[in-house]
Design an enzyme around this catalytic site. Structure first.
Site, mmCIF file in Angstrom:
data_model
loop_
_atom_site.group_PDB
_atom_site.id
_atom_site.type_symbol
_atom_site.label_atom_id
_atom_site.label_comp_id
_atom_site.label_asym_id
_atom_site.label_seq_id
_atom_site.Cartn_x
_atom_site.Cartn_y
_atom_site.Cartn_z
ATOM 1 N N GLU A 500 6.131 -6.734 -1.104
ATOM 2 C CA GLU A 500 7.274 -7.438 -0.515
ATOM 3 C C GLU A 500 7.566 -6.939 0.890
ATOM 4 O O GLU A 500 7.982 -7.705 1.759
ATOM 5 C CB GLU A 500 8.517 -7.294 -1.408
ATOM 6 C CG GLU A 500 8.388 -7.941 -2.781
ATOM 7 C CD GLU A 500 7.952 -9.399 -2.743
ATOM 8 O OE1 GLU A 500 8.291 -10.101 -1.766
ATOM 9 O OE2 GLU A 500 7.248 -9.837 -3.677
ATOM 10 N N HIS A 503 5.645 -8.904 3.376
ATOM 11 C CA HIS A 503 6.318 -10.152 3.770
ATOM 12 C C HIS A 503 7.400 -9.844 4.803
ATOM 13 O O HIS A 503 7.587 -10.578 5.768
ATOM 14 C CB HIS A 503 7.000 -10.803 2.562
ATOM 15 C CG HIS A 503 6.062 -11.448 1.590
ATOM 16 N ND1 HIS A 503 5.108 -12.361 1.960
ATOM 17 C CD2 HIS A 503 5.959 -11.339 0.231
ATOM 18 C CE1 HIS A 503 4.456 -12.784 0.879
ATOM 19 N NE2 HIS A 503 4.952 -12.168 -0.179
ATOM 20 N N HIS A 506 6.015 -9.401 8.170
ATOM 21 C CA HIS A 506 5.626 -10.694 8.734
ATOM 22 C C HIS A 506 6.835 -11.332 9.438
ATOM 23 O O HIS A 506 6.726 -11.882 10.528
ATOM 24 C CB HIS A 506 5.120 -11.591 7.599
ATOM 25 C CG HIS A 506 4.286 -12.763 8.041
ATOM 26 N ND1 HIS A 506 3.787 -13.670 7.151
ATOM 27 C CD2 HIS A 506 3.892 -13.182 9.260
ATOM 28 C CE1 HIS A 506 3.101 -14.592 7.812
ATOM 29 N NE2 HIS A 506 3.159 -14.324 9.093
HETATM 30 ZN ZN LIG Z 1 4.340 -12.360 -2.184
#
Ligand SMILES: [Zn+2]
Length: 709
Positions: A500, A503, A506
């Protein structure tokens, strides 16, 4: 997994967000007492969760929706000649409050819901679907967009502006703007109905999950369950009004350790069946009719839009492009995975027999005997490793990794309001001390939180009139600390934190102009790549030694334990891949049908699994009635659950790039990697990847990693 809310976001045309702290010149909406409709004078413009009440959302939505409708009407009714600025950018910048509200509402409703929020969601989700149609099926608006699009080659646009134009135009086409009259009316009806059904699906699933309980007074049934999880079960029993005993639920931190440790076949079977039969019990929470209707409506919609199946429609906008490509790629991996799972089954069944247990080895026995075989073969006991993975230590591990790779540091902020007292908030700083963004981490399972782990962006990065920095969240369902026991994670749970956080990076690294192209707004089969790649680092001994320290003694995880853990973790890899792939095939089975969606959900699922040759002892990671990824959202991950495996090809190949340099933290490779993430969706996924790696990804590193080669 991640972000149901963003999937909704991308299906409608509402972007732009609040500025950092600069007040807007635009007049405020009238009802300024509602904290959701005011400028936020908070550190870095974070949402004032301490002032927002659950009852504020619905009225705020009504006002923000109306405001955005007026903006859209003003753009579509304009008498000026359409230009990139007065049409494409005007659309991009409209809906400031609505977009902000939507992000926050879906984040809070997912992580800390209550009856008011649930009731609000029932009105908001269909209203947003209808609003999406109001924008994307607006003929006058499309005429203006098309007028700009038709002269795209003459406009001298920057690559990012060209991408925004391309994506905006495509959104109208994919929404069905070319449909006329009755066909378009039908499409609107379908969208509205899908929004309603997906809301019902999630609610049934949450209610059914919370309603289940396995209560026992017999401590022997717990086997060698760790003390921290035992006291959690005692607390759960008290919460459920038992005088004594232990209660287990269908939340993963409760059920999985029980299935591993309990020596009672009957008890394991009760929990296993409870999990596997969620929303499939022919009661008020049953999801069979709902999901069958959803698949039927999705097919009808795809046909209206000129595609032969829902999967064909969805995939045409992804890296994979066609259902054939998805099947082709999965079929390459399936036989090796299934063969591996069968040999695992053999070892497990043998172990059970050796204990003198009668009866046939079953799915509910699998996890229990995996632990036993691991212990026997590798002298490995997962419970021995938990003390090295205390949740805050793992969090510090991922922070340390981000520092090694990218020079980031994390400063805890106690002055930032949260949606739940357990949340932790950090300011993310660049190597030179510059503010990069904010991250909220919400670790523990509770009934108000949906299952799984995910990331949300409460605010996406953009850079139009100055830089707007990102605000992201990570959400988990880890066991809460209880009594003297801190939250101790299994290796897999620790891996999820790295996932996570990938992410989150990102979102944090995003450095584009337009919000709709920023951060994780990328094709679905690219989205899991930046998250999964982080898991590669996590299991490297060099990285484990940075953070895996015993919570009591501070002792670094011993090398011999790392070795045992790695060997032991390679066992049962067949099961993990098969369980996941069975669900990915099930998703494709529902959505690549070109006619006659079945109403007998169980029969259809059984036939699809039989065709695969799936063994009885493994059920898909998600069965249809609780497959929230694909049914708890009008679109969600439908025809997209394969993405995790697709992204695994990318992540294994990308990690190989670091390995090839001989330095897992190679600065030049890390710089290229960050550059790729910073582009968000402003370029095509494969182009971004090639920019990083110099070539398309190879499947070999993944086959090796999985032990298939
Ligand atoms: Zn994911």
């Amino acid at each position: 997994m991640k972000r149901t809310s963003i999937a909704i976001m991308s299906s409608i045309l509402l972007f732009a967000s609040c500025k950092d702290t600069t007040p807007e010149k635009k007049p405020e909406p009238k009802m300024t007492k509602n904290p959701l409709l005011t400028e936020w004078n908070t550190p870095h413009g974070v949402p004032p969760f301490d002032k927002i009440k659950s009852s504020d959302y619905l009225p705020a939505f009504k006002i923000a929706l109306k405001e955005n409708q007026d903006e859209i009407t003003a753009i579509s009714e304009s008498t000026e000649t359409p230009t990139f600025q007065n049409t494409i950018e005007a659309l991009e910048f409209s809906g400031k409050y609505l977009s902000r509200l939507q992000r926050i509402f879906y984040a809070v409703n997912g992580a800390n819901t209550d009856d008011t929020l649930k009731a609000a969601a029932k009105e908001i989700t269909p209203a947003m679907a209808a609003h999406g149609d109001f924008v994307n099926l607006n003929a006058k608006l499309y005429d203006r967009v098309k007028a700009v699009y038709d002269q795209k080659d003459k406009l001298n646009l920057s690559p990012e502006e060209a991408r925004l134009l391309e994506e905006t135009h495509k959104r109208f086409v994919r929404a069905g703007i070319s449909l006329q009259g009755k066909a378009q009316d039908r499409l609107r009806e379908i969208n509205k109905r899908l929004a309603k059904l997906s809301g019902d699906f999630s609610e049934n699933l949450l209610d059914e999950t919370n309603a289940f309980e396995y209560h026992t007074k017999d401590k022997k049934e717990l086997g060698n369950l760790p003390a921290s999880l035992t006291s959690l079960a005692v607390e759960e029993a008290k919460n459920r009004k038992h005088k004594d005993g232990y209660s287990f639920t269908l939340q993963r931190p409760s059920i999985n350790p029980f299935l591993q440790s309990s020596p009672s076949r009957e008890a394991r079977k009760k929990l296993f069946d409870g999990y596997a039969m969620r929303a499939n019990n022919d009661n008020d929470n049953d999801n069979k009719a709902i999901l069958s209707e959803m698949a039927t409506l999705r097919l009808e919609k795809a046909k209206l839009l000129g595609y032969e199946s829902h999967a064909a429609y969805i995939l045409s906008d992804n890296m994979a492009e066609t259902p054939e490509a998805v099947y082709g790629f999965m079929d390459k991996l399936w036989p090796s995975a299934l063969a591996m799972a069968k040999s695992e089954r053999e070892a497990l069944a043998k172990k059970m027999k050796s204990e003198g247990v009668s009866g046939t080895f079953a799915g509910s026995d699998w996890r229990h005997y995996v632990e036993k075989v691991r212990k026997e073969r590798y002298n490995f006991d997962e419970e021995e490793t938990r003390p090295y993975f205390e949740v805050n230590a793992v969090r510090d591990g991922v922070f340390a990794l981000a520092k090694e790779l990218f020079g980031l540091t994390f400063k805890e902020r106690s002055d930032i309001p949260k949606w739940h007292k357990d949340q932790q908030v950090f300011e993310v700083l660049e190597a030179d001390g510059k503010h990069l963004g904010i991250i909220y981490m919400d670790f523990f399972a509770r009934p108000s939180k949906r299952g799984g782990a995910w990331m949300n962006a409460l605010r996406s990065q953009m850079n139009v009139d100055g830089m707007v920095t990102p605000i992201v969240t990570n959400n988990f369902n880890y066991p809460a600390p209880s009594g003297d026991s801190p939250s101790l994670l299994s290796f897999t749970e620790a891996e999820t934190l790295f996932h996570e956080f990938g992410h989150a990076l990102h979102g944090l690294f995003s450095n584009v102009k337009y919000e709709s192209l920023s951060g994780t707004n990328v094709p679905r089969d690219f989205v899991e790549f930046p998250s999964q790649v982080m898991e590669n680092w996590m299991s490297e001994p060099q990285v484990l030694r940075m953070f895996a320290k015993h919570y009591k003694t501070g002792e670094v995880i011993p090398d011999v334990m790392i070795k045992k853990m790695k060997d032991a973790n390679s066992f049962n890899g067949g099961f993990a891949t098969v369980e996941y792939m069975a669900a990915a095939y099930l998703d494709m089975a529902w959505h690549s049908k070109t006619e006659d969606i079945p109403t007998d959900v169980n029969a259809f699922e059984a036939a699809a699994m039989k065709k695969l040759g799936l063994i009885d002892e493994i059920i898909p990671r998600y069965r249809s009635t609780y497959f929230g990824h694909i049914f708890s959202n009008p679109v969600g991950y439908s025809s997209g659950y394969y993405s995790y495996l697709w992204s695994e090809v990318l992540d294994a190949d990308a990690f190989q790039a670091f390995k090839d340099t001989g330095n897992l933290f190679d600065p030049a490779t890390a710089k290229r990697y960050r550059k790729m993430l910073s582009m968000g969706g402003s370029q095509l996924g494969m182009d971004l990847y090639k920019g990083f790696r110099g070539s398309e990804p190879e499947i070999e590193p993944l086959l090796k990693k999985k032990g298939f080669k």
